[in-house]
Write an enzyme that holds these catalytic residues in place. Structure first.
Site, short mmCIF file in Angstrom:
data_model
loop_
_atom_site.label_atom_id
_atom_site.label_comp_id
_atom_site.label_asym_id
_atom_site.label_seq_id
_atom_site.Cartn_x
_atom_site.Cartn_y
_atom_site.Cartn_z
N HIS A 118 31.32 32.15 26.66
CA HIS A 118 31.32 32.24 28.12
C HIS A 118 32.58 32.96 28.59
O HIS A 118 33.67 32.70 28.09
CB HIS A 118 31.26 30.86 28.76
CG HIS A 118 29.93 30.18 28.62
ND1 HIS A 118 29.53 29.62 27.43
CD2 HIS A 118 28.92 30.01 29.50
CE1 HIS A 118 28.31 29.11 27.59
NE2 HIS A 118 27.92 29.33 28.83
N LYS A 143 24.23 32.53 22.31
CA LYS A 143 24.23 32.52 23.78
C LYS A 143 25.47 33.25 24.28
O LYS A 143 26.59 32.91 23.94
CB LYS A 143 24.22 31.09 24.32
CG LYS A 143 24.18 31.05 25.85
CD LYS A 143 24.35 29.66 26.41
CE LYS A 143 24.39 29.71 27.94
NZ LYS A 143 24.81 28.42 28.54
#
Length: 224
Positions: A118, A143
């Site tokens: 992230h 991700k």
């Protein structure tokens, strides 16, 4: 593309009050356990997994520097992940790779890892290097969630995802540009090969998340 809806209970009462009917269109539930004090996570866990029995659950602990709401040492982080994995066997365990890289080897026995990256500030210049490193570790899902500052950032993320998926057909990717500009990337999996999108009910867990009802309608149109 499957729809993931995060839940963020702050108490046992919050878990009890979750309306399952409102989550009917969700394919997976992400339990963001970082909205609880660390000493309450294992206490609340039985209620969460009982509530979602028969549903696919992603267990996630996000530190404050990753857009989350908890601070844990590497040891505390690993302990909680392993306890939840052994007691409840959720379909996926999220592991924020670069924040806890030093203890990653302790998770190698878990086949259902989502390796996450992230960046709430930007779409980094070394995006492809990061994606390549996570891909090389062959997790269940890679991700990548990064902030879009420009329209080109959004297009880059979508293009990189398509390229990596083309070259690594067996690897699952969940990628998104965060923020208002990045909304398009959240529904573009039919083109890019991104396997998941994250949608919200009442409270978004990341900037630019779209409501579940809207995502469901959009995907039905795009994928019909």
């Amino acid at each position: 593309m499957k729809i993931v809806v995060p839940i963020m209970p702050r108490s046992l009462e919050d878990v009890a009050n979750i309306d399952l009917d409102r989550l009917a269109a969700a394919d997976l539930i992400e339990w963001r356990a970082d909205f609880l004090p660390k000493e309450e996570i294992l206490t609340v866990a039985p209620a969460v997994f009982e509530k979602f029995v028969g549903r696919e659950v992603i267990f996630t602990l996000r530190m404050s520097r990753e857009g989350g709401h908890i601070e844990l040492t590497n040891e505390e982080y690993i302990h909680l992940l392993k306890e939840i994995a052994s007691l409840y066997q959720p379909e996926f365990i999220d592991f924020e790779y670069y924040s806890h890289k030093e203890v990653f080897e302790e998770m190698l026995d878990f086949p259902n890892l989502v390796l996450s990256y992230h960046n709430f500030e930007e779409t980094p210049e070394n995006y492809m290097e990061i994606m390549s490193e996570l891909t090389s570790l062959s997790p269940a899902v890679v991700k990548m969630a990064v902030m879009a500052q420009t329209e080109q950032d959004v297009l880059d993320v979508m293009n990189y995802t398509r390229g990596f998926k083309t070259l690594n057909a067996e690897q699952a990717y969940a990628t998104m540009s965060m923020g208002h500009l990045g909304k398009l990337s959240r529904v573009a999996g039919v083109i890019t090969g991104s396997c998941w999108t994250f949608a919200s009910l009442d409270e978004a867990s990341a900037p630019g998340q779209i409501a579940l009802s809207a995502v469901h309608k959009i995907l039905n149109i795009l994928e019909e």
